[in-house]
Design a protein around this motif. Structure first.
Motif, short mmCIF file in Angstrom:
data_model
loop_
_atom_site.label_atom_id
_atom_site.label_comp_id
_atom_site.label_asym_id
_atom_site.label_seq_id
_atom_site.Cartn_x
_atom_site.Cartn_y
_atom_site.Cartn_z
N ALA A 56 50.47 -16.31 -26.43
CA ALA A 56 51.45 -17.05 -27.23
C ALA A 56 51.23 -18.55 -27.14
CB ALA A 56 52.86 -16.69 -26.76
N ARG A 57 50.84 -19.05 -25.98
CA ARG A 57 50.70 -20.49 -25.79
C ARG A 57 49.42 -21.04 -26.41
NH1 ARG A 57 51.60 -22.33 -19.86
NH2 ARG A 57 53.60 -21.40 -20.43
N TYR A 58 48.37 -20.25 -26.38
CA TYR A 58 47.07 -20.76 -26.82
C TYR A 58 46.68 -20.28 -28.21
CZ TYR A 58 46.87 -21.90 -21.85
OH TYR A 58 47.15 -22.38 -20.60
N LEU A 59 47.65 -20.16 -29.10
CA LEU A 59 47.37 -19.81 -30.48
C LEU A 59 46.53 -20.88 -31.18
CD1 LEU A 59 50.83 -18.40 -31.67
CD2 LEU A 59 48.74 -17.09 -31.23
N ASP A 60 46.56 -22.09 -30.62
CA ASP A 60 45.82 -23.20 -31.23
C ASP A 60 44.36 -23.26 -30.79
OD1 ASP A 60 46.18 -23.88 -28.60
OD2 ASP A 60 46.81 -25.94 -28.99
N LEU A 61 43.91 -22.25 -30.07
CA LEU A 61 42.56 -22.27 -29.50
C LEU A 61 41.48 -22.50 -30.56
CD1 LEU A 61 40.74 -21.93 -27.01
CD2 LEU A 61 40.80 -19.45 -27.41
N PHE A 62 41.65 -21.89 -31.73
CA PHE A 62 40.62 -21.98 -32.76
C PHE A 62 40.99 -22.96 -33.88
CE2 PHE A 62 40.30 -17.67 -30.94
CZ PHE A 62 39.01 -17.75 -30.43
N THR A 63 42.10 -23.67 -33.70
CA THR A 63 42.51 -24.61 -34.75
C THR A 63 42.55 -26.06 -34.27
OG1 THR A 63 44.86 -24.22 -34.24
CG2 THR A 63 43.85 -22.86 -35.96
N ASP A 64 42.91 -26.28 -33.01
CA ASP A 64 43.02 -27.64 -32.48
C ASP A 64 42.09 -27.81 -31.29
OD1 ASP A 64 44.98 -28.09 -34.34
OD2 ASP A 64 46.63 -27.65 -32.98
N TYR A 65 41.11 -28.66 -31.44
CA TYR A 65 40.18 -28.93 -30.34
C TYR A 65 40.62 -30.20 -29.61
CZ TYR A 65 35.89 -29.94 -27.77
OH TYR A 65 34.99 -30.21 -26.79
N ILE A 66 40.84 -30.08 -28.31
CA ILE A 66 41.23 -31.23 -27.48
C ILE A 66 40.06 -31.69 -26.64
CG2 ILE A 66 42.80 -32.05 -25.68
CD1 ILE A 66 44.84 -29.99 -26.69
N SER A 67 39.48 -30.77 -25.91
CA SER A 67 38.31 -31.07 -25.08
C SER A 67 37.65 -29.77 -24.67
CB SER A 67 38.71 -31.87 -23.83
OG SER A 67 39.50 -31.06 -22.96
N LEU A 68 36.41 -29.84 -24.21
CA LEU A 68 35.71 -28.65 -23.74
C LEU A 68 36.43 -28.05 -22.55
CD1 LEU A 68 33.28 -26.74 -23.89
CD2 LEU A 68 32.04 -28.35 -22.41
N TYR A 69 36.88 -28.91 -21.64
CA TYR A 69 37.61 -28.44 -20.46
C TYR A 69 38.84 -27.65 -20.87
CZ TYR A 69 40.69 -28.74 -16.37
OH TYR A 69 41.55 -28.44 -15.33
N ASN A 70 39.61 -28.21 -21.81
CA ASN A 70 40.84 -27.56 -22.27
C ASN A 70 40.56 -26.21 -22.90
OD1 ASN A 70 43.03 -27.20 -24.60
ND2 ASN A 70 43.93 -28.46 -22.99
N SER A 71 39.54 -26.15 -23.74
CA SER A 71 39.21 -24.89 -24.42
C SER A 71 38.71 -23.84 -23.44
CB SER A 71 38.14 -25.14 -25.49
OG SER A 71 38.63 -26.00 -26.50
N VAL A 72 37.87 -24.25 -22.49
CA VAL A 72 37.35 -23.31 -21.50
C VAL A 72 38.47 -22.73 -20.65
CG1 VAL A 72 35.95 -23.12 -19.40
CG2 VAL A 72 35.03 -24.30 -21.40
N MET A 73 39.40 -23.57 -20.22
CA MET A 73 40.50 -23.09 -19.39
C MET A 73 41.37 -22.10 -20.15
SD MET A 73 40.13 -24.40 -16.40
CE MET A 73 41.69 -24.33 -15.53
N LYS A 74 41.59 -22.35 -21.44
CA LYS A 74 42.38 -21.42 -22.25
C LYS A 74 41.70 -20.06 -22.33
CE LYS A 74 44.57 -24.91 -25.21
NZ LYS A 74 44.67 -25.47 -26.58
N VAL A 75 40.40 -20.07 -22.59
CA VAL A 75 39.64 -18.82 -22.69
C VAL A 75 39.64 -18.08 -21.35
CG1 VAL A 75 37.35 -17.82 -23.05
CG2 VAL A 75 38.19 -19.62 -24.57
N VAL A 76 39.48 -18.82 -20.27
CA VAL A 76 39.44 -18.21 -18.93
C VAL A 76 40.76 -17.51 -18.61
CG1 VAL A 76 39.43 -18.74 -16.46
CG2 VAL A 76 37.68 -19.71 -17.95
#
Length: 215
Positions: free
Chosen positions: A46-66
């Motif tokens: 629910a929190r990371y619905l923006d994973l594929f729409t809003d890019y903040i940083s590589l660190y942020n995206s990797v942590m969401k996926v993890v």
């Protein structure tokens, strides 16, 4: 990123790694609440619905996926892995977590910063995360004897939230504009739920004895 948020992320990640180590090394999920793990998986999705729409940083995206993939892996193991699922104590893990989902969703509909799908999902994830640990704490209280890895998992999970509260305080005084009240309130509630566990955890560590929770 300040040090408090980084430490919060690392303790959160470490708590997940400890739990995965327990499950994969021992082929057991004894003492682990599957309902809490399902709640956390729902929180991350629910929190990371923006994973594929809003890019903040590589660190942020990797942590969401993890966090999404690790929570899904834990739930899968507890439900599907032949050896692991046999060790799941269904009779002890009876907390009605559906009630927590319903209440968190109701709160998100009423108390949100903007009435949009993304903001409602974000608020829902914050409210649900605040109480997601309850089935785990109830299970530990019922079983009383807590193995070392499960105790460390819960401890680092609580430490993660404590560091995030320090992160919010730091950002409030340094950035000024960071004043969203929903994570403040939910974070305080979540940390308060850990207070009793922390007390007995530190007692066991101080006296070098196995962690036992009161009935």
């Amino acid at each position: 990123m300040n040090a408090f948020r980084f430490l919060g992320d690392m303790t959160h990640l470490f708590s997940v790694l400890v739990l995965l180590l327990k499950i994969y090394a021992t082929k057991s999920c004894s003492g682990v609440s599957r309902k809490t793990q399902e709640l956390y998986m729902l929180v991350f999705v629910a929190r990371y619905l923006d994973l594929f729409t809003d890019y903040i940083s590589l660190y942020n995206s990797v942590m969401k996926v993890v966090f999404i993939t690790s929570s899904a892996a834990i739930v899968w193991c507890m439900r599907r892995h032949p050896q692991v699922r046999r060790t799941y104590d269904k009779e002890q893990d009876t907390f009605r977590h559906v009630v927590l989902i319903a209440v968190a969703f109701l709160f998100a509909l009423i108390f949100n910063e903007r009435f949009t799908i993304r903001e409602i999902c974000w608020a829902f994830s914050i409210y649900l995360e605040a109480v997601a640990i309850l089935p785990q704490l109830v299970l530990l209280q019922r079983s009383r004897n807590v193995d070392n890895l499960t105790g460390q998992y819960v401890f680092f999970l609580g430490a993660y939230r404590a560091f995030y509260i320090l992160n919010w305080i730091y950002r409030y005084f340094t950035e000024g504009h960071h004043s969203r009240w929903i994570p403040w309130l939910a974070g305080l509630v979540q940390t308060a739920l850990y207070a009793d566990f922390f007390y007995y955890y530190f007692l066991s560590w101080k006296n070098n004895v196995k962690l036992e929770l009161p009935a």
